[in-house]
Design a protein around this motif. Sequence first.
Motif, PDB file in Angstrom:
ATOM      1  N   HIS A  83       0.800  -1.226   0.000  1.00  0.00           N
ATOM      2  CA  HIS A  83       0.000   0.000   0.000  1.00  0.00           C
ATOM      3  C   HIS A  83       0.831   1.275   0.000  1.00  0.00           C
ATOM      4  O   HIS A  83       0.267   2.377   0.028  1.00  0.00           O
ATOM      5  N   GLY A  84       2.152   1.137   0.010  1.00  0.00           N
ATOM      6  CA  GLY A  84       3.001   2.318   0.006  1.00  0.00           C
ATOM      7  C   GLY A  84       2.833   3.171   1.250  1.00  0.00           C
ATOM      8  O   GLY A  84       2.925   4.396   1.208  1.00  0.00           O
ATOM      9  N   VAL A  85       2.590   2.497   2.376  1.00  0.00           N
ATOM     10  CA  VAL A  85       2.375   3.171   3.655  1.00  0.00           C
ATOM     11  C   VAL A  85       3.525   2.784   4.583  1.00  0.00           C
ATOM     12  O   VAL A  85       3.860   1.600   4.683  1.00  0.00           O
ATOM     13  N   PRO A  86       4.138   3.742   5.268  1.00  0.00           N
ATOM     14  CA  PRO A  86       5.263   3.414   6.152  1.00  0.00           C
ATOM     15  C   PRO A  86       4.886   2.437   7.268  1.00  0.00           C
ATOM     16  O   PRO A  86       3.772   2.451   7.775  1.00  0.00           O
ATOM     17  N   TRP A  87       5.866   1.599   7.640  1.00  0.00           N
ATOM     18  CA  TRP A  87       5.726   0.683   8.760  1.00  0.00           C
ATOM     19  C   TRP A  87       6.505   1.278   9.928  1.00  0.00           C
ATOM     20  O   TRP A  87       7.595   1.819   9.738  1.00  0.00           O
ATOM     21  N   VAL A  88       5.938   1.186  11.145  1.00  0.00           N
ATOM     22  CA  VAL A  88       6.632   1.685  12.334  1.00  0.00           C
ATOM     23  C   VAL A  88       6.672   0.594  13.400  1.00  0.00           C
ATOM     24  O   VAL A  88       5.809  -0.277  13.448  1.00  0.00           O
ATOM     25  N   ASP A  89       7.682   0.677  14.228  1.00  0.00           N
ATOM     26  CA  ASP A  89       7.816  -0.219  15.367  1.00  0.00           C
ATOM     27  C   ASP A  89       7.460   0.584  16.612  1.00  0.00           C
ATOM     28  O   ASP A  89       8.227   1.456  17.040  1.00  0.00           O
ATOM     29  N   LEU A  90       6.298   0.303  17.178  1.00  0.00           N
ATOM     30  CA  LEU A  90       5.801   1.082  18.316  1.00  0.00           C
ATOM     31  C   LEU A  90       6.652   0.916  19.572  1.00  0.00           C
ATOM     32  O   LEU A  90       6.561   1.738  20.483  1.00  0.00           O
ATOM     33  N   ASP A  91       7.483  -0.117  19.618  1.00  0.00           N
ATOM     34  CA  ASP A  91       8.338  -0.311  20.796  1.00  0.00           C
ATOM     35  C   ASP A  91       9.325   0.826  20.983  1.00  0.00           C
ATOM     36  O   ASP A  91       9.838   1.037  22.069  1.00  0.00           O
ATOM     37  N   TYR A  92       9.609   1.566  19.919  1.00  0.00           N
ATOM     38  CA  TYR A  92      10.609   2.630  19.982  1.00  0.00           C
ATOM     39  C   TYR A  92      10.009   4.030  19.916  1.00  0.00           C
ATOM     40  O   TYR A  92      10.735   5.002  19.760  1.00  0.00           O
ATOM     41  N   LEU A  93       8.691   4.121  20.023  1.00  0.00           N
ATOM     42  CA  LEU A  93       8.027   5.415  19.910  1.00  0.00           C
ATOM     43  C   LEU A  93       7.229   5.727  21.165  1.00  0.00           C
ATOM     44  O   LEU A  93       6.706   4.824  21.817  1.00  0.00           O
TER      45      LEU A  93
END
Length: 135
Positions: A34-44
């Motif tokens: 989908h061309g949408v960024p992936w994030v890792d919530l463990d670091y935010l």
Amino acid sequence: MQHQDNQGGRLGSILSQLGYVSDEDTARILSQQHGVPWVDLDYLRIDEATLGLIPRRTAIRHQVLPLLKVGMALVVVITDPRNVIALDEIKCITGLRVEAVIATEASIQSALEEYYGTEQTIEIKRVYEELASDC
């Protein structure tokens, strides 16, 4: 596919539950598709002001978290960026343009509990506040 027909649910979630792919793999594949960024919530970390933009019930119902407000845009974390109903509801609630990023179902669920609390922790907090106000 037969499991999906019988049980319902998203294919990625089913494949993850059956152990064919990890939850993270599913999120990364959706991100690419989908061309949408992936994030890792463990670091935010999500600040209180941003968190307050989406009511708890809405966040839990749609499995979505506000991540960052930039000008008139709100970046939200969601497992399925095609969930137009959730994104439109958030746009109506906040009055902001909504941009989606993807995270794993498990990390979103964990973050929802951390930031919004579980039903049990909310009830404990309510009782505590009620008792404190009686003193």
